[in-house]
Structures are given as structure tokens and as C-alpha cells.
Design a protein around this motif. Structure first.
Motif, PDB file in Angstrom:
ATOM      1  N   VAL A   1     -14.877 154.813  -3.377  1.00  0.00           N
ATOM      2  CA  VAL A   1     -13.612 154.216  -2.961  1.00  0.00           C
ATOM      3  C   VAL A   1     -13.607 154.236  -1.438  1.00  0.00           C
ATOM      4  N   ALA A   2     -13.370 153.070  -0.855  1.00  0.00           N
ATOM      5  CA  ALA A   2     -13.446 152.928   0.609  1.00  0.00           C
ATOM      6  C   ALA A   2     -14.810 153.444   1.064  1.00  0.00           C
ATOM      7  N   ASP A   3     -14.849 154.397   1.980  1.00  0.00           N
ATOM      8  CA  ASP A   3     -16.129 154.942   2.472  1.00  0.00           C
ATOM      9  C   ASP A   3     -16.448 156.290   1.832  1.00  0.00           C
ATOM     10  N   LEU A   4     -15.860 156.568   0.695  1.00  0.00           N
ATOM     11  CA  LEU A   4     -15.956 157.871   0.049  1.00  0.00           C
ATOM     12  C   LEU A   4     -16.602 157.739  -1.331  1.00  0.00           C
ATOM     13  N   THR A   5     -17.608 158.567  -1.583  1.00  0.00           N
ATOM     14  CA  THR A   5     -18.225 158.609  -2.907  1.00  0.00           C
ATOM     15  C   THR A   5     -18.006 159.997  -3.476  1.00  0.00           C
ATOM     16  N   VAL A   6     -17.312 160.069  -4.604  1.00  0.00           N
ATOM     17  CA  VAL A   6     -16.989 161.361  -5.221  1.00  0.00           C
ATOM     18  C   VAL A   6     -17.553 161.398  -6.637  1.00  0.00           C
ATOM     19  N   ASP A   7     -17.745 162.604  -7.144  1.00  0.00           N
ATOM     20  CA  ASP A   7     -18.199 162.797  -8.515  1.00  0.00           C
ATOM     21  C   ASP A   7     -16.965 162.846  -9.407  1.00  0.00           C
ATOM     22  N   VAL A   8     -16.950 161.971 -10.398  1.00  0.00           N
ATOM     23  CA  VAL A   8     -15.804 161.843 -11.294  1.00  0.00           C
ATOM     24  C   VAL A   8     -16.295 162.013 -12.728  1.00  0.00           C
ATOM     25  N   CYS A   9     -15.595 162.826 -13.491  1.00  0.00           N
ATOM     26  CA  CYS A   9     -15.922 162.998 -14.906  1.00  0.00           C
ATOM     27  C   CYS A   9     -15.067 162.014 -15.709  1.00  0.00           C
ATOM     28  N   ASP A  10     -15.374 160.718 -15.521  1.00  0.00           N
ATOM     29  CA  ASP A  10     -14.622 159.642 -16.152  1.00  0.00           C
ATOM     30  C   ASP A  10     -14.959 159.589 -17.643  1.00  0.00           C
ATOM     31  N   GLY A  11     -13.944 159.685 -18.480  1.00  0.00           N
ATOM     32  CA  GLY A  11     -14.146 159.672 -19.923  1.00  0.00           C
ATOM     33  C   GLY A  11     -14.486 161.040 -20.494  1.00  0.00           C
ATOM     34  N   GLY A  12     -14.527 162.054 -19.647  1.00  0.00           N
ATOM     35  CA  GLY A  12     -14.797 163.426 -20.086  1.00  0.00           C
ATOM     36  C   GLY A  12     -13.575 164.292 -19.807  1.00  0.00           C
ATOM     37  N   CYS A  13     -13.762 165.293 -18.942  1.00  0.00           N
ATOM     38  CA  CYS A  13     -12.647 166.202 -18.628  1.00  0.00           C
ATOM     39  C   CYS A  13     -11.640 165.575 -17.674  1.00  0.00           C
ATOM     40  N   GLY A  14     -12.036 164.480 -16.985  1.00  0.00           N
ATOM     41  CA  GLY A  14     -11.126 163.809 -16.053  1.00  0.00           C
ATOM     42  C   GLY A  14     -11.069 164.457 -14.690  1.00  0.00           C
ATOM     43  N   GLY A  15     -11.948 165.424 -14.426  1.00  0.00           N
ATOM     44  CA  GLY A  15     -11.953 166.124 -13.148  1.00  0.00           C
ATOM     45  C   GLY A  15     -12.662 165.330 -12.063  1.00  0.00           C
ATOM     46  N   ILE A  16     -12.405 165.738 -10.816  1.00  0.00           N
ATOM     47  CA  ILE A  16     -13.022 165.084  -9.659  1.00  0.00           C
ATOM     48  C   ILE A  16     -13.567 166.170  -8.737  1.00  0.00           C
ATOM     49  N   TRP A  17     -14.808 165.984  -8.267  1.00  0.00           N
ATOM     50  CA  TRP A  17     -15.415 166.896  -7.298  1.00  0.00           C
ATOM     51  C   TRP A  17     -15.416 166.219  -5.930  1.00  0.00           C
ATOM     52  N   PHE A  18     -14.869 166.918  -4.945  1.00  0.00           N
ATOM     53  CA  PHE A  18     -14.852 166.447  -3.560  1.00  0.00           C
ATOM     54  C   PHE A  18     -15.740 167.360  -2.728  1.00  0.00           C
TER      55      PHE A  18
END
Length: 165
Positions: A4-21
Motif C-alpha cells: 500500500v503506497a510505498d509500504l509492503t507489510v506481511d498480512v495473514c489475509d484469509g487466516g488469522c487476519g493479523g498484520i506484521w509491521f
């Protein structure tokens, strides 16, 4: 991963729904005015994936299995987050980014709330310590004054002309 924009984050999409920054990334999306964060609010969560927040999470970036520290995001104690003490990354459970963004509109609002909290909680403790220190200082000054009265300077060694001591 999600960019998103200039940021790439780890997303557990379809799993736990968590996000790692990774370090400093959360600061780019934690306020309502930061548009990039809007795209991270719709992470799909599988209700069948059970996450036990009582268990310590392990850092996904550190290879030595560092356990994340859980603490409150702000003095309002509305949102808990998980932070890596080694790499300074953050893991947010499903929905926590939205809660963070709703809590304060700007970083200055967050700092103002922290200042108000410390004024309410810490200042009375400091006032007590100042009073205690002031009482100790007054006691020491009274003792020094009494000692000067008991031992005037003409009896202090080296202050008398022609004295033996």
C-alpha cells in the motif's frame, strides 16, 4: 504480503487476519489521515482459525524465536499490541489497526493524552517527593545553622590568627 503506497507489510489475509509491521512501518498508517492505512483495514479473517492471545507470539522476522512483548498502544489502554524487543517490529491482531486509528486522530492528540495522563498520575507522586525532599532540605539547613551557632568560625581550625590548631 500487501503493498500500500510505498509500504509492503506481511498480512495473514484469509487466516488469522493479523498484520506484521517492520520497524517504523506502523507509524505510516496509524492515524486516520494516513490514506495508506485504509487499505489495511479490510484484511479477511477466517473464523475457523483460532488464535490464543494468552500464548506469547514469536517474532516472524527474528530467526532466534524472540517472543513479542504485549503492551498497551496508548495511555487509554484501549488496544494491546505485540512488539518485538529485538527488531522493533509490531504484530497487530485482526481489527487492532482500525482500533488504533479510531483512538486518536493525530500523533499530537496521542501525545496530549499521554501528557494529561502523566500529569494526573505522575505529578502527584512527584509533588510528594518534592515535599519530602523539601522537608529534608529544611532539616539539613536547620542542622547546618545550629552547627554554625555551636561552632562559630573563630573556633574552626585555620580561621584564627595565631591559633595552635
Amino acid at each position: 504480503m500487501r503493498t500500500v503506497a510505498d509500504l509492503t507489510v506481511d498480512v495473514c489475509d484469509g487466516g488469522c487476519g493479523g498484520i506484521w509491521f517492520d520497524r517504523f512501518e506502523l507509524k505510516k498508517v496509524d492515524e486516520q489521515a494516513e490514506a495508506a492505512g485504509d487499505e489495511l483495514l479490510d484484511v479477511r479473517r477466517d473464523p475457523g482459525v483460532l488464535v490464543d492471545p494468552a500464548e506469547g507470539y514469536r517474532c516472524p522476522s527474528c530467526t532466534d524465536g524472540v517472543v513479542l512483548m504485549r503492551h498497551f498502544w496508548s495511555v487509554r489502554h484501549a488496544v494491546t499490541i505485540d512488539e518485538c524487543p529485538a527488531c522493533a517490529g509490531f504484530f497487530l491482531d485482526a481489527g487492532e489497526l482500525g482500533s488504533i486509528r479510531r483512538e486518536f486522530e493525530t500523533e499530537s492528540d496521542r501525545h496530549a493524552a499521554a501528557d494529561a495522563y502523566f500529569k494526573e498520575v505522575v505529578d502527584p507522586l512527584l509533588d510528594h517527593e518534592r515535599a519530602e525532599s523539601g522537608a529534608g532540605l529544611r532539616h539539613a539547613q536547620a542542622f547546618a545553622h545550629a552547627f554554625r551557632f555551636i561552632s562559630p568560625s573563630w573556633y574552626i581550625a585555620g580561621k584564627q590568627v595565631g591559633a595552635a590548631f
